[in-house]
Design an enzyme around this catalytic site. Structure first.
Site, mmCIF file in Angstrom:
data_model
loop_
_atom_site.group_PDB
_atom_site.id
_atom_site.type_symbol
_atom_site.label_atom_id
_atom_site.label_comp_id
_atom_site.label_asym_id
_atom_site.label_seq_id
_atom_site.Cartn_x
_atom_site.Cartn_y
_atom_site.Cartn_z
ATOM 1 N N GLY A 25 0.405 -1.588 -0.018
ATOM 2 C CA GLY A 25 -0.174 -0.170 0.078
ATOM 3 C C GLY A 25 0.814 1.072 -0.143
ATOM 4 O O GLY A 25 1.925 1.734 -0.618
ATOM 5 N N GLN A 27 3.383 2.378 1.885
ATOM 6 C CA GLN A 27 3.979 2.521 2.520
ATOM 7 C C GLN A 27 5.156 1.601 1.903
ATOM 8 O O GLN A 27 6.493 1.877 1.949
ATOM 9 C CB GLN A 27 5.120 2.670 4.150
ATOM 10 C CG GLN A 27 4.262 3.286 4.757
ATOM 11 C CD GLN A 27 5.650 4.776 4.704
ATOM 12 O OE1 GLN A 27 6.659 4.176 4.593
ATOM 13 N NE2 GLN A 27 4.343 6.360 4.831
ATOM 14 N N ARG A 47 -1.460 -11.326 -0.377
ATOM 15 C CA ARG A 47 -1.876 -12.633 -0.714
ATOM 16 C C ARG A 47 -2.192 -12.911 -2.000
ATOM 17 O O ARG A 47 -2.643 -11.542 -2.574
ATOM 18 C CB ARG A 47 -3.868 -12.574 0.191
ATOM 19 C CG ARG A 47 -3.587 -12.108 1.571
ATOM 20 C CD ARG A 47 -5.185 -11.295 1.991
ATOM 21 N NE ARG A 47 -5.032 -9.543 1.478
ATOM 22 C CZ ARG A 47 -5.822 -9.228 1.923
ATOM 23 N NH1 ARG A 47 -6.293 -9.501 2.571
ATOM 24 N NH2 ARG A 47 -5.233 -8.034 1.671
ATOM 25 N N HIS A 106 5.769 1.275 11.910
ATOM 26 C CA HIS A 106 4.988 2.206 13.158
ATOM 27 C C HIS A 106 5.077 1.461 14.647
ATOM 28 O O HIS A 106 4.948 -0.027 14.116
ATOM 29 C CB HIS A 106 3.517 2.569 12.844
ATOM 30 C CG HIS A 106 2.713 2.919 14.209
ATOM 31 N ND1 HIS A 106 2.959 4.142 14.676
ATOM 32 C CD2 HIS A 106 2.009 2.590 14.064
ATOM 33 C CE1 HIS A 106 2.224 4.616 15.474
ATOM 34 N NE2 HIS A 106 1.253 3.647 15.104
ATOM 35 N N ASP A 189 3.641 9.189 17.652
ATOM 36 C CA ASP A 189 3.210 9.594 16.312
ATOM 37 C C ASP A 189 1.120 9.129 16.245
ATOM 38 O O ASP A 189 0.554 10.219 15.935
ATOM 39 C CB ASP A 189 3.323 7.784 15.770
ATOM 40 C CG ASP A 189 2.835 7.819 13.766
ATOM 41 O OD1 ASP A 189 4.023 8.663 13.487
ATOM 42 O OD2 ASP A 189 1.981 7.062 13.745
ATOM 43 N N GLU A 193 -0.627 12.334 14.594
ATOM 44 C CA GLU A 193 -2.119 12.590 14.073
ATOM 45 C C GLU A 193 -3.120 12.723 14.320
ATOM 46 O O GLU A 193 -4.197 13.020 14.262
ATOM 47 C CB GLU A 193 -1.822 10.732 13.638
ATOM 48 C CG GLU A 193 -2.184 9.438 13.840
ATOM 49 C CD GLU A 193 -2.362 9.032 14.056
ATOM 50 O OE1 GLU A 193 -1.309 9.316 13.036
ATOM 51 O OE2 GLU A 193 -1.955 7.579 13.731
HETATM 52 P P1 NAD Z 1 -1.526 0.679 3.889
HETATM 53 O O1 NAD Z 1 -3.212 0.382 4.410
HETATM 54 O O2 NAD Z 1 -1.709 1.623 2.608
HETATM 55 O O3 NAD Z 1 -1.486 -1.026 2.959
HETATM 56 C C1 NAD Z 1 -2.848 -1.467 2.170
HETATM 57 C C2 NAD Z 1 -1.386 -2.631 2.028
HETATM 58 O O4 NAD Z 1 -1.491 -4.093 2.954
HETATM 59 C C3 NAD Z 1 -2.212 -3.442 0.572
HETATM 60 O O5 NAD Z 1 -1.172 -4.119 -0.183
HETATM 61 C C4 NAD Z 1 -2.738 -4.544 1.242
HETATM 62 O O6 NAD Z 1 -2.524 -5.804 0.056
HETATM 63 C C5 NAD Z 1 -2.033 -5.066 1.813
HETATM 64 N N1 NAD Z 1 -2.670 -6.235 3.342
HETATM 65 C C6 NAD Z 1 -3.352 -5.851 3.769
HETATM 66 N N2 NAD Z 1 -4.171 -7.306 4.687
HETATM 67 C C7 NAD Z 1 -3.469 -8.038 4.249
HETATM 68 C C8 NAD Z 1 -3.197 -9.359 4.550
HETATM 69 N N3 NAD Z 1 -3.524 -9.761 5.438
HETATM 70 N N4 NAD Z 1 -1.748 -9.637 4.086
HETATM 71 C C9 NAD Z 1 -0.649 -9.199 2.886
HETATM 72 N N5 NAD Z 1 -1.399 -7.841 3.096
HETATM 73 C C10 NAD Z 1 -2.658 -7.227 3.015
HETATM 74 O O7 NAD Z 1 -1.359 -0.005 5.067
HETATM 75 P P2 NAD Z 1 -0.067 2.038 4.950
HETATM 76 O O8 NAD Z 1 -0.992 2.961 5.187
HETATM 77 O O9 NAD Z 1 1.346 1.972 4.337
HETATM 78 O O10 NAD Z 1 0.671 1.398 6.279
HETATM 79 C C11 NAD Z 1 1.729 0.605 6.765
HETATM 80 C C12 NAD Z 1 2.718 0.225 7.734
HETATM 81 O O11 NAD Z 1 3.520 1.935 7.122
HETATM 82 C C13 NAD Z 1 1.878 0.668 9.647
HETATM 83 O O12 NAD Z 1 2.495 0.361 10.237
HETATM 84 C C14 NAD Z 1 1.562 1.988 9.588
HETATM 85 O O13 NAD Z 1 1.308 2.448 10.287
HETATM 86 C C15 NAD Z 1 2.504 2.609 9.116
HETATM 87 N N6 NAD Z 1 2.645 3.869 8.755
HETATM 88 C C16 NAD Z 1 2.194 4.414 7.963
HETATM 89 C C17 NAD Z 1 2.376 5.919 7.119
HETATM 90 C C18 NAD Z 1 1.634 6.207 5.854
HETATM 91 O O14 NAD Z 1 1.938 7.206 5.299
HETATM 92 N N7 NAD Z 1 -0.063 5.200 5.346
HETATM 93 C C19 NAD Z 1 3.225 6.694 8.040
HETATM 94 C C20 NAD Z 1 4.242 5.946 8.383
HETATM 95 C C21 NAD Z 1 4.240 4.629 9.017
#
Ligand code: NAD
Ligand code: MG
Length: 328
Positions: A25, A27, A47, A106, A189, A193
């Site tokens: 997704g 990150q 998956r 995170h 964090d 937010e």
């Molecule tokens: P996201 O919601 O964008 O991630 C979605 C991804 O996870 C998709 O590729 C989906 O296919 C996959 N996914 C969902 N369920 C799954 C499963 N059961 N098995 C395998 N893959 C699965 O996530 P994100 O916002 O990138 O956050 C990821 C991490 O980064 C979190 O720990 C978040 O706290 C941290 N983080 C995010 C941001 C941000 O800007 N979004 C910033 C800093 C830290």
């Protein structure tokens, strides 16, 4: 304060080693592509039926089911939504190499003990201080988003080295990598937010919009004033702090800021901020969010629907459609 830059990084510990990125997704995609472009052996764990699988393949990455992707990986990064990481960890634990490092962006699941990692694993954190889209874009432009680094557990003796090499691979060391702990990263964090960046800023925008509309002003004018213009101010703050903003706004605006701002964010607002921080630190927030997920996110969805159907969203969509250079 301990800060690392490019000259502190020794990438030899990652040479010839595989990095598994679970999730593709915000990150996950940025980390996977940046690490690959930095010359690392990257595999994405997803998956097979999920929507991200095709996207990762189209981006030219090697993709496998999570339980296969982690095999042989020196670092396994958990980059799915926070509340699916515990189940994901259970599903891959048996296939994690002895002495591998598990990495988080995170600290939620480690700090609130949703994941209790196997005894031989290193547990590290590289948290970019920006959304994934920016992590990718800045890297492509030769820059980087600053990161926080933390080591929760160092079984191999090279956990910090490995974490810094990973931060380097995603471009973070081009800016700065600041050392923290899982507790500090998680609590600050969540506070940021909730009270400032997402919760605080959007409530301020919406409350300002509602105040102007209720007083009879045109919603379009209220939108420009309270939502659209915020970016101009935030850019100045981002580039040069309060000083740069004050250099660019009028003295009338500065006088209004200095005399009126503290009346909006007053002692009552500060007291509420303290309460919100207390709820993060004593685990109240984490418990509530975990329960919300366990009960199917009904309240979360209802509140999200209400947020997205607020009048400011309709006015905003119409006005933004006249600015086709904006990415809607
Ligand atoms: P996201 O919601 O964008 O991630 C979605 C991804 O996870 C998709 O590729 C989906 O296919 C996959 N996914 C969902 N369920 C799954 C499963 N059961 N098995 C395998 N893959 C699965 O996530 P994100 O916002 O990138 O956050 C990821 C991490 O980064 C979190 O720990 C978040 O706290 C941290 N983080 C995010 C941001 C941000 O800007 N979004 C910033 C800093 C830290
Ligand atoms: Mg809000």
């Amino acid at each position: 304060m301990q800060m690392y830059s490019e000259s502190d990084v020794d990438t030899t510990c990652l040479e010839g080693k595989r990095v598994a990125i679970l999730g593709y997704g915000s990150q996950g995609r940025a980390h996977a592509l940046n690490l690959k472009d930095s010359g690392h052996d990257v595999v994405v764990g997803l998956r097979r039926e999920g929507a991200s699988w095709k996207r990762a393949v189209a981006d030219g990455l090697k993709v496998e089911e999570p339980a296969d992707a982690v095999k042989g990986a020196a670092i396994v990064a958990f980059l799915t939504p926070d509340l699916v990481q515990a189940a994901l960890y259970q599903g891959v634990e048996a296939n994690l190499e002895q002495g591998a490092a598990i990495l988080f962006a995170h600290g939620f699941n480690i700090h609130f003990k949703q994941i209790e990692p196997r005894d031989d694993l290193d547990v590290i954190l590289i948290a970019p201080k920006g959304p994934g889209g920016l992590v990718r874009r800045q890297y492509e432009e030769g820059h980087g988003v600053p990161c926080l680094v933390a080591v929760e557990r160092d079984r191999t003796g090279s956990a910090l080295k490995l974490a810094l090499a990973y931060a380097h691979g995603i471009g973070g060391s081009r800016a700065a990598v600041i050392e923290t702990t899982f507790a500090e990263e998680t609590e600050t964090d969540l506070f940021g937010e909730q009270a400032v960046l997402c919760g605080g800023a959007t409530e301020l925008v919406v409350a300002g919009f509602e105040t102007l509309v209720k007083a009879g002003y045109q919603p379009e004018v209220a939108y420009y004033e309270c939502m659209h213009e915020l970016k101009l101010i935030v850019d100045l703050l981002h580039e040069g702090g309060l000083r740069k903003m004050h250099e660019f706004i009028s003295d009338t605006a500065a006088y209004g800021d200095l005399t009126r701002g503290p009346r909006v964010v007053d002692d009552h607002a500060r007291q509420r901020m303290q309460e919100i921080l207390d709820e993060i630190r004593d685990g109240t927030f984490a418990r509530q969010w975990i329960e919300e997920n366990e009960s199917g996110q009904t309240n979360y969805r209802r509140m999200m629907d209400a947020d997205l159907s607020h009048p400011i969203e309709q006015v905003g969509a119409e006005l933004r459609s006249h600015m086709d250079w904006l990415e809607n």
